[in-house]
Motif scaffolding. Structure first.
Motif, mmCIF file in Angstrom:
data_model
loop_
_atom_site.group_PDB
_atom_site.id
_atom_site.type_symbol
_atom_site.label_atom_id
_atom_site.label_comp_id
_atom_site.label_asym_id
_atom_site.label_seq_id
_atom_site.Cartn_x
_atom_site.Cartn_y
_atom_site.Cartn_z
ATOM 1 N N GLU A 255 14.941 8.066 161.117
ATOM 2 C CA GLU A 255 13.595 7.572 161.427
ATOM 3 C C GLU A 255 12.515 8.462 160.821
ATOM 4 O O GLU A 255 11.518 7.984 160.290
ATOM 5 C CB GLU A 255 13.450 7.511 162.952
ATOM 6 N N ILE A 256 12.734 9.763 160.872
ATOM 7 C CA ILE A 256 11.735 10.716 160.381
ATOM 8 C C ILE A 256 11.834 10.916 158.876
ATOM 9 O O ILE A 256 10.851 11.264 158.217
ATOM 10 C CB ILE A 256 11.898 12.060 161.136
ATOM 11 N N GLY A 257 13.006 10.663 158.307
ATOM 12 C CA GLY A 257 13.198 10.890 156.880
ATOM 13 C C GLY A 257 13.699 12.286 156.597
ATOM 14 O O GLY A 257 13.319 12.914 155.607
ATOM 15 N N CYS A 258 14.569 12.769 157.470
ATOM 16 C CA CYS A 258 15.109 14.127 157.365
ATOM 17 C C CYS A 258 16.596 14.038 157.071
ATOM 18 O O CYS A 258 17.305 13.206 157.642
ATOM 19 C CB CYS A 258 14.853 14.859 158.683
ATOM 20 N N HIS A 259 17.095 14.893 156.202
ATOM 21 C CA HIS A 259 18.521 14.911 155.882
ATOM 22 C C HIS A 259 19.240 15.849 156.839
ATOM 23 O O HIS A 259 19.062 17.062 156.796
ATOM 24 C CB HIS A 259 18.738 15.362 154.440
ATOM 25 N N LEU A 260 20.049 15.286 157.710
ATOM 26 C CA LEU A 260 20.756 16.050 158.739
ATOM 27 C C LEU A 260 22.223 16.206 158.359
ATOM 28 O O LEU A 260 22.879 15.240 157.957
ATOM 29 C CB LEU A 260 20.639 15.334 160.085
ATOM 30 N N GLN A 261 22.737 17.421 158.495
ATOM 31 C CA GLN A 261 24.144 17.699 158.231
ATOM 32 C C GLN A 261 24.771 18.434 159.406
ATOM 33 O O GLN A 261 24.082 19.154 160.145
ATOM 34 C CB GLN A 261 24.304 18.548 156.968
ATOM 35 N N VAL A 262 26.080 18.268 159.571
ATOM 36 C CA VAL A 262 26.827 18.901 160.657
ATOM 37 C C VAL A 262 27.531 20.143 160.115
ATOM 38 O O VAL A 262 28.183 20.096 159.060
ATOM 39 C CB VAL A 262 27.861 17.933 161.261
ATOM 40 N N CYS A 263 27.432 21.240 160.831
ATOM 41 C CA CYS A 263 28.045 22.496 160.381
ATOM 42 C C CYS A 263 29.564 22.438 160.531
ATOM 43 O O CYS A 263 30.080 21.954 161.542
ATOM 44 C CB CYS A 263 27.502 23.666 161.197
#
Length: 594
Positions: A291-299
């Motif tokens: 929604e925000i336009g952020c690239h999220l990754q899981v450690c």
């Protein structure tokens, strides 16, 4: 119940002592505490009154304690939490108020972009993640700023430069610069001044800009979306540590609602990382990122950074710290890629920013030497910390949620069992506990029962009943004396029920000499949880004069319980339930923190 008093707390005349025999337990409690803390409260109130001024620049003294006392006259954290609750439906109002306060000090939100910020939220582990990251960056030769909360002993711990709390001189200097600017402009803004936490956040930004740090690690206070640190527009990278249920009256009563709040720190185009979360909150974080336009990754798991030639060691104890460490590695990796000024980091593998509806697994990499030594050498007081003073071992952890308490119990049982194997003579285990706010103390205590404590001790988060010269740092105006002792008595009753040690507390009161003031027989060792009026009196009873770091009580204790503590080959004390309790204990155990 047992309410044990130190010599500093006991009644001063025989008539008062005789009157205790006929007092109801609750009346006795209220009477005693009003006497114990009346003098300290009057002094604190008078001091705060003298320190506060509409024009503090004209005060004759501008020492550190004057600054702290003036800080304490601002709205307290309880008022701030109430404000947050009222503004939940209008988050922009809260953030706009923060922007106006910042502007009144001469700063713009855009000025914060100079700090190259790493913004970190989460329920458990965000402080440890920042501590790991800060040490890594310092090993890289960077000048670091680190803003965290709460403080343990002194408020200046919240604002650190190169890993150390700013000096009293710097705190005092910058405090008055910011306070005066706000105070001089308050008449034009309906007399408004920022709440305690808002003020400290503004002060931290001011300090970091003035001290020209290369980067600032900013730990969220509560939540994320509505937190006053979220005026940051362009962080370099964001992180989310382990999620759990806490501050439900503000963040929501489900972990999904809490995840939505935490994801509020994501910014368009800014990389973000999270540790592995349960499926539902992970889904919420992914939706917020999209929604925000952020690239999220899981450690990835920490093991994936290791090889046959390199095993990562952590300076912070406990298995739960491994997820904080992997988050720290990814945050540092991302930040250093953007910084890109040192050849040692130019060889790190690049992370491609791909569009995805579900967080991708961030690639592991071979940590550089600065990262390896940074993880190994990190210290963070009050989190899975062990202090050994002679035969007394303190296991100190500020766990105050269900998940963090489970981690604390696992760490304590493993560490205590390992130490017990080498102990000479019998080992006595003692729990020192308190909890604050809306937290379910009984639920937390239930998790502690398997630790098999010989004694359970409860006290409020008051370091000592006689105010010391630096007591202002740990003053709490949010609750009354009656409320905090009632909480301790409730904890005592909960422990009775959980350990099935009889029908419940009696009405026995002991003075330091062990003379019973009401009739009551001896009870078996460990069968009775104890309540003390302050942290120092609790520690003095637990240690029985065997800890050289603590002042000795004026008279030796009588009774089988005190004798067991004096004759034990080792005494293991778990201090947990509240970071404020931990801070009060560390104040007595580690003079360097004061």
């Amino acid at each position: 119940m047992f309410l044990l008093l130190t010599s500093a707390c006991q009644p001063s005349c025989p008539m008062m002592a005789r009157s205790f025999r006929v007092c109801d337990s609750s009346l006795l409690t209220g009477f005693l505490l009003r006497q114990i803390w009346a003098r300290a409260a009057r002094r604190n109130t008078e001091h705060a009154g003298r320190s506060y001024s509409t024009k503090p620049a004209r005060l004759p003294r501008m020492e550190y304690q004057d600054a702290v006392c003036t800080l304490n006259t601002l709205q307290t954290n309880a008022n701030y939490l109430e404000l947050v609750k009222r503004e939940r439906g209008q988050p922009q109002m809260q953030l706009e108020a923060m922007r106006l306060f910042l502007q009144r000090t001469g700063l713009r939100v855009e000025d914060l972009d100079q700090l190259n910020i790493i913004h970190v939220t989460g329920t458990k582990g965000k402080g440890s993640t920042c501590a790991f990251s800060e040490h890594i960056f310092r090993n890289c030769g960077l000048r670091t700023g680190f803003y965290s909360s709460p403080h343990l002993v002194q408020v200046r711990e919240r604002i650190r430069i190169n890993g150390q709390p700013i000096s009293k001189e710097l705190f005092t200097k910058y405090f008055w610069q910011v306070y005066n600017r706000l105070d001089e402009t308050k008449d034009a803004h309906y007399g408004s001044m920022p709440a305690y936490f808002r003020f400290l956040t503004i002060l931290a930004f001011h300090v970091f800009l003035q001290e020209k740090v290369d980067l600032a690690l900013i730990e969220v206070g509560i939540g994320g979306a509505y937190d006053c640190t979220n005026i940051i527009k362009k962080p370099w990278v964001c992180g989310v540590s382990s999620l759990g249920v806490d501050h439900t009256s503000i963040l929501g009563d489900t972990i999904e609602k809490i995840a939505w709040q935490k994801g509020g720190i994501f910014k368009p185009g800014v990389p973000a990382f999270t540790v592995k979360q349960p499926e539902n909150p992970m889904k919420v974080l992914a939706e917020r990122a999209q929604e925000i336009g952020c690239h999220l990754q899981v450690c990835p798991d920490l093991e994936q950074y290791e090889s046959d030639k390199q095993h990562l060691q952590l300076g912070l104890a406990g298995r739960h710290q491994r997820s904080n460490a992997t988050l720290a590695l990814q945050l540092c990796h991302s930040w250093l890629q953007r910084w890109g000024r040192h050849e040692a980091f130019l060889s790190l593998p690049k992370t491609e920013l791909l569009s995805s509806h579900w967080p991708a697994l961030a690639p592991a990499f071979q940590p550089c030497p600065a990262m390896v030594t940074g993880l190994r050498d990190t210290k963070w007081h009050g989190r899975s910390q062990t202090i050994r003073n002679g035969p007394i071992s303190y296991f100190v952890d500020g766990a105050h949620t269900t998940r963090s308490m489970l981690a604390c119990v696992r760490w304590f049982r493993e560490a205590a069992a390992e130490q017990e194997r080498t102990a000479e003579g019998p080992v006595v285990r003692v729990l020192l506990f308190n909890a604050t706010g809306e937290r379910d103390s009984a639920a937390l205590l239930k998790l502690l029962v398997p630790c098999q404590f010989d004694f359970a001790v409860f006290c409020p988060n008051i370091p000592e009943t006689v105010s010391s010269s630096n007591a202002a740092d740990q003053q709490n105006f949010n609750v009354t004396v009656e409320n905090i002792l009632t909480r301790c008595l409730d904890n005592q009753k909960s422990w009775w029920r959980l350990t099935e040690q009889g029908a419940g507390p009696g009405a026995e009161l002991l003075l330091p000499g062990g003379l019973p003031l009401v009739e009551g027989g001896m009870r078996r060792r460990g069968a009775e949880p104890l309540v003390f009026p302050c942290i120092l009196s609790a520690l003095q009873w637990i240690t029985q004069g065997r800890d050289p770091q603590l002042p000795c009580d004026s008279k030796p204790r009588a009774g089988s319980a005190a004798r067991a503590l004096r004759e034990a080959g080792a005494v293991q004390v778990l201090v947990t339930g509240s970071l404020h309790l931990v801070g009060g204990v560390l104040k007595h155990l580690d003079p360097s923190l004061s």
